[in-house]
Design a protein around this motif. Structure first.
Motif, PDB file in Angstrom:
ATOM      1  N   GLU A  87       0.834  -1.205   0.000  1.00 23.42           N
ATOM      2  CA  GLU A  87       0.000   0.000   0.000  1.00 23.42           C
ATOM      3  C   GLU A  87       0.864   1.247   0.000  1.00 23.42           C
ATOM      4  O   GLU A  87       0.574   2.225  -0.699  1.00 23.42           O
ATOM      5  N   GLU A  88       1.952   1.234   0.776  1.00 24.40           N
ATOM      6  CA  GLU A  88       2.852   2.387   0.806  1.00 24.40           C
ATOM      7  C   GLU A  88       3.501   2.602  -0.559  1.00 24.40           C
ATOM      8  O   GLU A  88       3.608   3.731  -1.037  1.00 24.40           O
ATOM      9  N   ALA A  89       3.931   1.521  -1.189  1.00 29.27           N
ATOM     10  CA  ALA A  89       4.546   1.620  -2.509  1.00 29.27           C
ATOM     11  C   ALA A  89       3.538   2.166  -3.519  1.00 29.27           C
ATOM     12  O   ALA A  89       3.879   2.987  -4.373  1.00 29.27           O
ATOM     13  N   GLU A  90       2.294   1.726  -3.413  1.00 20.78           N
ATOM     14  CA  GLU A  90       1.257   2.202  -4.322  1.00 20.78           C
ATOM     15  C   GLU A  90       0.993   3.686  -4.111  1.00 20.78           C
ATOM     16  O   GLU A  90       0.838   4.444  -5.067  1.00 20.78           O
ATOM     17  N   GLU A  91       0.956   4.120  -2.860  1.00 18.85           N
ATOM     18  CA  GLU A  91       0.750   5.540  -2.569  1.00 18.85           C
ATOM     19  C   GLU A  91       1.911   6.374  -3.110  1.00 18.85           C
ATOM     20  O   GLU A  91       1.705   7.451  -3.674  1.00 18.85           O
ATOM     21  N   THR A  92       3.117   5.861  -2.958  1.00 19.66           N
ATOM     22  CA  THR A  92       4.292   6.581  -3.443  1.00 19.66           C
ATOM     23  C   THR A  92       4.238   6.712  -4.960  1.00 19.66           C
ATOM     24  O   THR A  92       4.508   7.793  -5.510  1.00 19.66           O
TER      25      THR A  92
END
Length: 109
Positions: A87-92
């Motif tokens: 999820e963090e990678a997707e947000e980034t």
């Protein structure tokens, strides 16, 4: 002919009574009581052995259950961490795409 059958039946009955009486006397004798006592003692020893084994198996099963629960908890934690990182990678990536799109719009002007 009927006399032979009657005598045979009477002989069988008398033999049964004799065998039954002798059997009761044998079963009630002191030697038989010693055998019963020894057999009962052996059964009680066997019961103790079986109970010890059952207790050991139960303790092992409890240990296995606790370890299995611990493995499942750690696996669930790793999966949750992987989902969080994804999820963090997707947000980034989404933020980078939005930033790139804004830069592109500014250059068009």
């Amino acid at each position: 002919m009927w006399d032979i059958f009657k005598l045979k039946k009477a002989g069988i009955f008398a033999g049964g009574v004799l065998f039954g009486t002798a059997g009761v006397k044998i079963l009630a004798s002191d030697d038989a009581k010693k055998v019963y006592t020894n057999c009962t003692a052996a059964v009680l020893r066997a019961k103790d052995c079986v109970m010890k084994t059952a207790t050991t198996v139960q303790e092992n099963a409890e240990d296995i259950l606790a370890e299995a629960q611990q493995i499942n908890e750690s696996r669930a934690a790793k999966e949750a961490e992987a989902v969080y990182e994804a999820e963090e990678a997707e947000e980034t990536e989404t933020q980078e795409e939005n930033t790139g799109a804004q830069d592109f719009k500014e250059e068009e002007v």
